[in-house]
Each structure stands twice: as C-alpha cells, then as structure tokens.
Design an enzyme around this catalytic site. Structure first.
Site, short mmCIF file in Angstrom:
data_model
loop_
_atom_site.label_atom_id
_atom_site.label_comp_id
_atom_site.label_asym_id
_atom_site.label_seq_id
_atom_site.Cartn_x
_atom_site.Cartn_y
_atom_site.Cartn_z
CG ASP A 91 -4.25 3.15 2.08
OD1 ASP A 91 -3.77 3.88 1.19
OD2 ASP A 91 -5.11 2.27 1.83
CG HIS A 122 -4.78 2.30 -9.06
ND1 HIS A 122 -5.78 2.37 -10.01
CD2 HIS A 122 -4.45 0.99 -8.96
CE1 HIS A 122 -6.05 1.15 -10.45
NE2 HIS A 122 -5.26 0.29 -9.82
#
Length: 316
Positions: free
Chosen positions: A13, A243
C-alpha cells in the site's frame, strides 16, 4: 552458473516505507519480484496501484502490478494514513503519472496464478493489510499448500501496538483478513513491531542513500521527508523505523532474525480489535513471530542496497 533468485510477490500500500522496501527488493540480486499487488491502508487502493506502477517504471522494470481489494474483508473501511505518508502516499510529492497499465487480473487472482506457476519457489511478502491474501484463499482453498510461505510485516505480539495500546496498523486495518491468514495453515513468519521498532534509520542515513544514488535514492530521501517529520513530531526521533524493509530482509537474510513459534489469533471486536495474541489452542496452526533481530546488520544492508539502485537501473 546462474544465481538462484528467490521469487516473491510484494503485497503493498505505498506508502513511504513501502517505497523503501520495494526499491530495496528491486535492487537486491537475490530477489526476483514477480509482481506487486496493491491494497488500501497508507493510501486508497487506486493510489497504491498508481504509486506501485510508478516505482516499477522508475526502476526500469516490467514487473506486473495487480490492483487489489479496495475495502476490508468484513469491517468498515477507515481513512488512509495521509497524516503519515502524505496526501498521495509519497510525502510532499505530487501524484505521479505512470504510463504502464496495471495487470488486468485482480490481486487475488494474480496471487493464485503465480502460485500455480511457481509453486513452492514463491514467497508472498505482504507489507499492508492482508485482505488480498484472504480473498486469494477464497479463490483457491489449497493455496497455502502450494507456495513456499508468507513473510509479512504486521502485528505486535509481545509489545504494544502503534494504532492503540494493542494493535499494529496493518492488522488493525483488516483484522478479519489477518485472522483468516493466520488460521490457514501455511508457513507464516510475522515481522512485527516486536522487532521493526528496533530497526532505526536516521535522516542522515537517508541523505547518504541519496548521495550514493542521486536518482532513485534522491527520490526516496525526498518522499521520506514527510514521514520523518511525523516521527520527529510524534517520537522526537529524526528518522524512521524500517518496518516494511525488515520483512523483505527477513526473506533474504533470515539468520538476522530470531523467532518464537505458537498459534496466534487476532481479536475481532471490542477494545482490543486487531490485537495479535498468542493462544493455547492445539487446533490452530502455529506461526513464527520475530522477537529479536540484528539491528545494525539490517540497517546497513538496507542502506547499502539502496545506494546501489541507480547502478542496478543502469545495468538493465
């Protein structure tokens, strides 16, 4: 002798840290990115598809991009994280205008087709909500037995969440999809906040990447400026956590991560919505979740690989 390259699909995303992870994967000669599939989360899905196509074009590749789910598997959709990633997903930069069209297949169908084509040679690497994987399981009830495994960024098993006290953002955005994925019985490795919040990249590191690769590295530094400001305002840290890149690195360099193994379920309602919890339930499949990592090695690999992006582009 040709080097064997690990085939992966990145479900994404993008999103600033997605862009960092994707360009790192494109530049790593040990990886063969056979496709990007897109999902809502950091941005709307139409933005994610557009941004993913832009990243592919920037890298001089012909990697297919398949448009994915536009809403969660069951629950109502939440607003994108524009306050972290910018209105168009790339920080302060305007919306890109890629020319290469998206793949005509849905993300779920693309995942199933690639599983049929590549089998156990394929690893799925979702770095957003797990909605596309849940829909792919609906299309092919044997999918989990076909591929080599799933290495995902998400969850907070033994540490607090980053959306609330319990939940990490990717799982919180679609807990029902995550629960379906964790219960499916495939080889799952969770790279969650338990380790990713330990892997830090400073703004100077991003500047060093731009110096080493003024084209792609410069773009990544520029899109990260908005992201770094969020960290500076919210955590007083002049940089960001790696991340999404951590999940990719867990595929190429698995020895840099330590895991525990247990059944993990996702809370689907109430105050703890999206919490990833260890459960004592022998009927559920076990998953591996990272609990420690070699932070400096991961960060240094991330920097070195992104410094090589312009060189990789010139070689294509």
């Amino acid at each position: 002798m040709a080097i064997s390259r690990q085939k992966i699909i990145i479900d994404t995303d993008p999103g600033v840290d997605d862009a960092l992870a994707i360009h790192m994967a494109f530049a790593d000669p040990r990886l063969d990115v056979v496709g990007l599939t897109t999902v809502f989360g950091n941005v709307h899905t139409y933005q994610a598809t557009r941004n993913a196509r832009h990243l592919v074009e920037m890298a001089g590749l012909a990697v297919p991009v398949a448009h994915g789910a536009e809403r969660p598997y069951q629950q109502a959709q939440r607003d994108p994280a524009h306050f972290i990633h910018g209105a168009e997903g790339f920080g302060d930069l305007p919306a890109p205008n890629p020319q290469r069209p998206a793949d005509p297949r849905s993300a779920a169908q693309f995942i199933c087709d690639m599983a049929d084509e590549h089998g156990e040679d394929l690893i799925l690497c979702p770095i957003g909500p797990l909605t596309n994987l849940a829909h792919a399981l609906d299309l092919d009830a044997n999918l989990q037995n076909k591929i080599g495994g799933v290495v995902l960024m998400g969850g907070a098993v033994k540490v607090p969440g980053n959306v609330n006290a319990f939940a990490e953002a990717n799982i919180h955005n679609d807990p029902h999809a995550a629960e379906k994925v964790f219960a499916a019985g495939w080889d799952v490795r969770i790279i969650g906040l338990d380790v990713t919040e330990q892997i830090l990249c400073t703004s100077q590191h991003l500047e060093d990447i731009a110096l080493g690769a003024p084209g792609i590295g410069g773009f990544l530094r520029d899109v990260s400026a908005f992201y770094v400001r969020f960290y500076l305002d919210s955590r007083s840290f002049d940089g960001c956590c790696l991340h999404d890149p951590a999940a990719v690195i867990a595929i190429t360099d698995p020895d840099w991560f330590s895991y525990e193994t247990a059944p993990v379920k996702v809370v689907l309602d109430g105050e703890g919505l999206g919490d990833t919890q260890i459960v004592d339930d022998a009927s559920r499949p076990k998953v591996r979740f990272a609990v420690a990592c070699k932070q400096e090695e991961i960060r240094d690999h991330f920097i070195a690989t992104l410094k090589s992006t312009d060189l990789r582009l010139a070689e294509r």
